[in-house]
Design an enzyme around this catalytic site. Structure first.
Site, PDB file in Angstrom:
ATOM      1  N   PHE A   1      -1.339  -6.679  -1.840  1.00 37.48           N
ATOM      2  CA  PHE A   1      -1.510  -6.342  -3.254  1.00 37.48           C
ATOM      3  C   PHE A   1      -0.664  -7.185  -4.201  1.00 37.48           C
ATOM      4  O   PHE A   1      -0.746  -7.031  -5.403  1.00 37.48           O
ATOM      5  CB  PHE A   1      -1.296  -4.845  -3.508  1.00 37.48           C
TER       6      PHE A   1
ATOM      7  N   GLU B   1       0.426  -3.197   2.043  1.00 31.88           N
ATOM      8  CA  GLU B   1       0.649  -1.940   2.758  1.00 31.88           C
ATOM      9  C   GLU B   1      -0.026  -2.049   4.122  1.00 31.88           C
ATOM     10  O   GLU B   1      -1.190  -2.451   4.218  1.00 31.88           O
ATOM     11  CB  GLU B   1       0.066  -0.785   1.944  1.00 31.88           C
TER      12      GLU B   1
ATOM     13  N   GLU C   1      -5.789   0.238  -8.086  1.00 31.50           N
ATOM     14  CA  GLU C   1      -5.924  -0.214  -6.706  1.00 31.50           C
ATOM     15  C   GLU C   1      -5.891   0.983  -5.784  1.00 31.50           C
ATOM     16  O   GLU C   1      -5.327   2.017  -6.135  1.00 31.50           O
ATOM     17  CB  GLU C   1      -4.765  -1.163  -6.354  1.00 31.50           C
TER      18      GLU C   1
ATOM     19  N   ARG D   1      12.054   0.433 -11.058  1.00 32.33           N
ATOM     20  CA  ARG D   1      11.018   1.438 -11.147  1.00 32.33           C
ATOM     21  C   ARG D   1      10.630   1.539 -12.613  1.00 32.33           C
ATOM     22  O   ARG D   1      11.475   1.715 -13.471  1.00 32.33           O
ATOM     23  CB  ARG D   1      11.567   2.782 -10.666  1.00 32.33           C
TER      24      ARG D   1
ATOM     25  N   ARG E   1      10.129  -1.599   3.158  1.00 29.00           N
ATOM     26  CA  ARG E   1      10.562  -1.268   1.803  1.00 29.00           C
ATOM     27  C   ARG E   1      12.078  -1.218   1.708  1.00 29.00           C
ATOM     28  O   ARG E   1      12.673  -1.537   0.698  1.00 29.00           O
ATOM     29  CB  ARG E   1       9.959   0.078   1.456  1.00 29.00           C
TER      30      ARG E   1
ATOM     31  N   LYS F   1       1.797   5.466  -9.977  1.00 28.65           N
ATOM     32  CA  LYS F   1       1.046   6.006  -8.835  1.00 28.65           C
ATOM     33  C   LYS F   1       0.414   7.326  -9.233  1.00 28.65           C
ATOM     34  O   LYS F   1       0.989   8.104  -9.988  1.00 28.65           O
ATOM     35  CB  LYS F   1       1.961   6.176  -7.629  1.00 28.65           C
TER      36      LYS F   1
ATOM     37  N   LYS G   1      -4.362   3.266  -3.264  1.00 35.94           N
ATOM     38  CA  LYS G   1      -2.983   3.473  -2.837  1.00 35.94           C
ATOM     39  C   LYS G   1      -3.042   3.813  -1.349  1.00 35.94           C
ATOM     40  O   LYS G   1      -3.361   4.922  -0.960  1.00 35.94           O
ATOM     41  CB  LYS G   1      -2.307   4.594  -3.620  1.00 35.94           C
TER      42      LYS G   1
ATOM     43  N   ARG H   1       5.046  -0.134   3.580  1.00 37.30           N
ATOM     44  CA  ARG H   1       5.059  -1.304   2.715  1.00 37.30           C
ATOM     45  C   ARG H   1       5.651  -2.469   3.492  1.00 37.30           C
ATOM     46  O   ARG H   1       6.681  -2.327   4.152  1.00 37.30           O
ATOM     47  CB  ARG H   1       5.914  -1.016   1.492  1.00 37.30           C
TER      48      ARG H   1
END
Ligand code: AMP
Length: 594
Positions: free
Chosen positions: A344, A303, A250, A421, A273, A427, A252, A257
């Site tokens: 997203f 985003e 996708e 995470r 975020r 990313k 970025k 966010r």
């Protein structure tokens, strides 16, 4: 519970930096607690009155606290202030100055409840008389507090309570106090916290329903989920390998966010975020979200990036950060720095919790429920299976204004992992650190019809560089930024003589403007950097077959180069040299974490 007991525990927590010891102190502190009191003690220990996302602020300035300490201790305000300056902490000053007083009567001793209610009152005081009200309540609490209690009270209201208990330590303590302390219990407690972001709720549910009962804490509109985070890999090859040879890539987007909570009726709420409530800052998103989502209630993520609504060009991130935290002139900010939200992910669709579904199913769901609007759009995505496909998409993303790509696992286990995470999301940013120092003189070869404020005019222009060897004009950007109103009026007039009905044979581009121009007018632009682009044709093939250069974030400098004819424009060769110079200057990607 008496507040003195809590202050005593804070004293001991402050004295240690060992996580195990902290866990024990905390566990012993909370074990006898139940219900609201348990929740209050947990919030207070984090320096809060409610979960962080509620955004409760006490609004107590240093001077106000000084006055309350002075009133409670009977010491002159100036003396209190000097003492605090020397001590470096008004809390210590309160402890020392309130020490010599005769101890408050036992009947007046503060309970946790008294303190909590008082602090809520302080937070709630708004308007003209609020300062006096805050001082009155704080003084009242201080008059009933022992020295150590006073110290922590003052630090709490000033936001400097640093007893060092982090969320993770509190989760440890919950597992010790109310479960068997096992890894399994600890991870279930953490999972419940990740979906609710509310330690008080987790603790109370744990006490009332046990570890297994935590599963009853589900998604709720208005209560943010801790966001899923991404790992990184050094190359697209490594990304694909990690994802088993196939991934959804996708764009970025480089912005903020936003987790949007859209109720069935009423206004949506937006969380950052860090779970701060951002609803007030983006009224245009609040207005569009209910229209954009066919199914409600919904919780979606995306985003938020600044965008030029006339050209649909994504603007540099700095622009949107100017809107963050803004409380005044919101209308002005909205007009000056328009934003769009690129969605997203979806976690709640209707009353259905879809967060446990694998990513491809969630993406399908998102596509089904989204009716894109000007402000609420779908994140660009492509499934890739080879490094070449991934590279091509990356280049497209970067020329489209993204800072890189986000790879998402399509495999089993690709459910939404709140607060975690991991390698389900990776990313990959293209390295770039330097802006282009040189400006470029581009020939105007096309115009794109404007929208919004620019309706009825051109909103953006297609620019080309010149290749003298082939006598071709090769496109390198679509520029809509940097024109003031007068220039916007002036440009069509200046371009009138060059209007033609079809693409001039000397022009090469992958874009189709609404109006073609014979190469004639030259204007000066600047941009952030040159990137490879499958759409533009400048110096095409110099680096890779079929791929030309694009100027990222192009901006008109205000100079129409009347002194230059079309063939005096910047050449493709010069562009290639600029690109090479830029590559040489590039440093490895920084470790910047937002
Ligand atoms: P970083 O902040 O560098 O760790 O990158 C992760 C952030 O990228 C996320 O928290 C999002 O704010 C942002 N982001 C931009 N585009 C996407 C996307 N398509 N999917 C997920 N996150 C994205």
């Amino acid at each position: 519970m008496r507040f003195a007991e809590l202050a005593d525990a804070y004293g001991r927590l402050e004295a240690t930096s060992k996580r195990l010891e902290m866990r024990q102190i905390l566990a012993d502190l909370i074990r006898p607690l139940r219900g609201e009191e348990l929740a209050h003690v947990l919030y207070l220990s984090q320096g809060q009155l409610l979960p962080e996302y509620e955004g409760v602020e006490l609004g107590v300035a240093g001077s106000l606290a000084v006055r309350a300490v002075a009133q409670a201790s009977g010491v002159a305000e100036a003396t209190v202030a000097t003492h605090a300056k020397r001590a470096g902490d008004l809390g210590t000053t309160a402890e020392e100055l309130l020490g010599p007083r005769s101890a408050p009567a036992a009947s007046a001793a503060l309970s946790v409840r008294d303190v909590y209610d008082g602090l809520r009152e302080i937070a709630a005081a708004k308007g003209e008389a609020s300062q006096a009200e805050k001082i009155r309540v704080l003084t009242g609490l201080l008059e009933r507090a022992g020295p150590q209690e006073a110290k922590f009270l003052v630090r709490f209201v000033l936001g400097t309570l640093r007893v060092g208990v982090r969320e993770m330590t509190i989760l440890d303590a919950l597992a010790t106090a109310f479960a068997d302390g096992s890894k399994d219990a600890r991870s279930k407690i953490e999972a419940a916290f990740n979906v609710s972001s509310d330690l008080g709720l987790v603790a109370r549910t744990l006490v009332d329903h046990g570890v297994e009962g935590l599963a009853r804490i589900g998604l709720e509109v208005g209560r943010p989920i801790r966001p899923m985070l991404a790992e990184r890999e050094p190359s697209l090859e490594a990304v694909l390998k990690r994802m088993g040879g196939e991934a959804a890539l996708e764009y970025k987007y480089d912005g903020l966010r936003i987790q949007a909570h859209v109720p069935a009726h009423g206004a949506p709420e937006l969380f950052s975020r860090r779970l701060e409530n951002m609803s007030a800052q983006f009224p245009e998103l609040i207005a569009d979200l209910p229209k954009a989502l066919a199914v409600k209630p919904a919780i979606v993520e995306g985003e938020c990036v600044p965008i030029d609504l006339d050209t649909d060009e994504i603007q540099p991130f700095q622009e949107v950060s100017r809107r963050r935290g803004r409380k005044h002139d919101l209308d002005k900010a909205q007009a000056e720095i328009p934003v769009a939200l690129f969605l997203f992910d979806v976690l709640l669709a209707g009353h259905e919790d879809v967060s446990a579904e694998d990513f491809p199913a969630r993406r399908r769901r998102l596509e089904q429920i989204l009716r894109p609007t000007e402000r609420v759009r779908l994140a660009q995505q492509r499934i890739v299976r080879t490094v070449d496909e991934a590279t091509a998409f990356l280049e497209e993303a970067v020329s489209g204004g993204a800072e890189g790509v986000m790879a998402k696992s399509l495999g089993p286990g690709s459910r939404y992992r709140a607060g975690a995470r991991g390698y389900w999301w990776i990313k990959y940013k293209r390295d770039y650190t330097t802006g282009l120092t040189d400006s470029i003189d581009g020939v105007v070869v096309g115009g794109f019809a404007g929208r919004g404020r620019r309706a009825g005019r051109f909103g953006a222009y297609l620019l080309a560089v010149y290749d003298p060897k082939r006598d071709k004009f090769e496109s390198f950007c679509k520029v809509g930024s940097g024109f003031d109103d007068e220039q916007l009026r002036e440009m069509p007039r200046r371009l009138k003589p060059f209007e033609v009905d079809a693409a001039p044979p000397s022009v090469e581009t992958g874009l189709t403007p609404d109006q073609w121009f014979r190469p004639g007018l030259v204007i000066e632009v600047r941009g952030a950097e040159l990137t490879l682009s499958p759409i533009h044709r400048a110096a095409a093939g110099a680096i890779r077959p079929g791929v030309g250069f694009a100027l990222r974030f192009p901006r008109f400098t205000g100079r129409i180069r009347d002194d230059k004819g079309a063939t005096d424009a910047t050449t493709s060769k010069e562009l290639l040299e600029m690109y090479r110079g830029q590559v040489r200057r590039e440093a490895p990607e920084g470790e910047g974490e937002a």
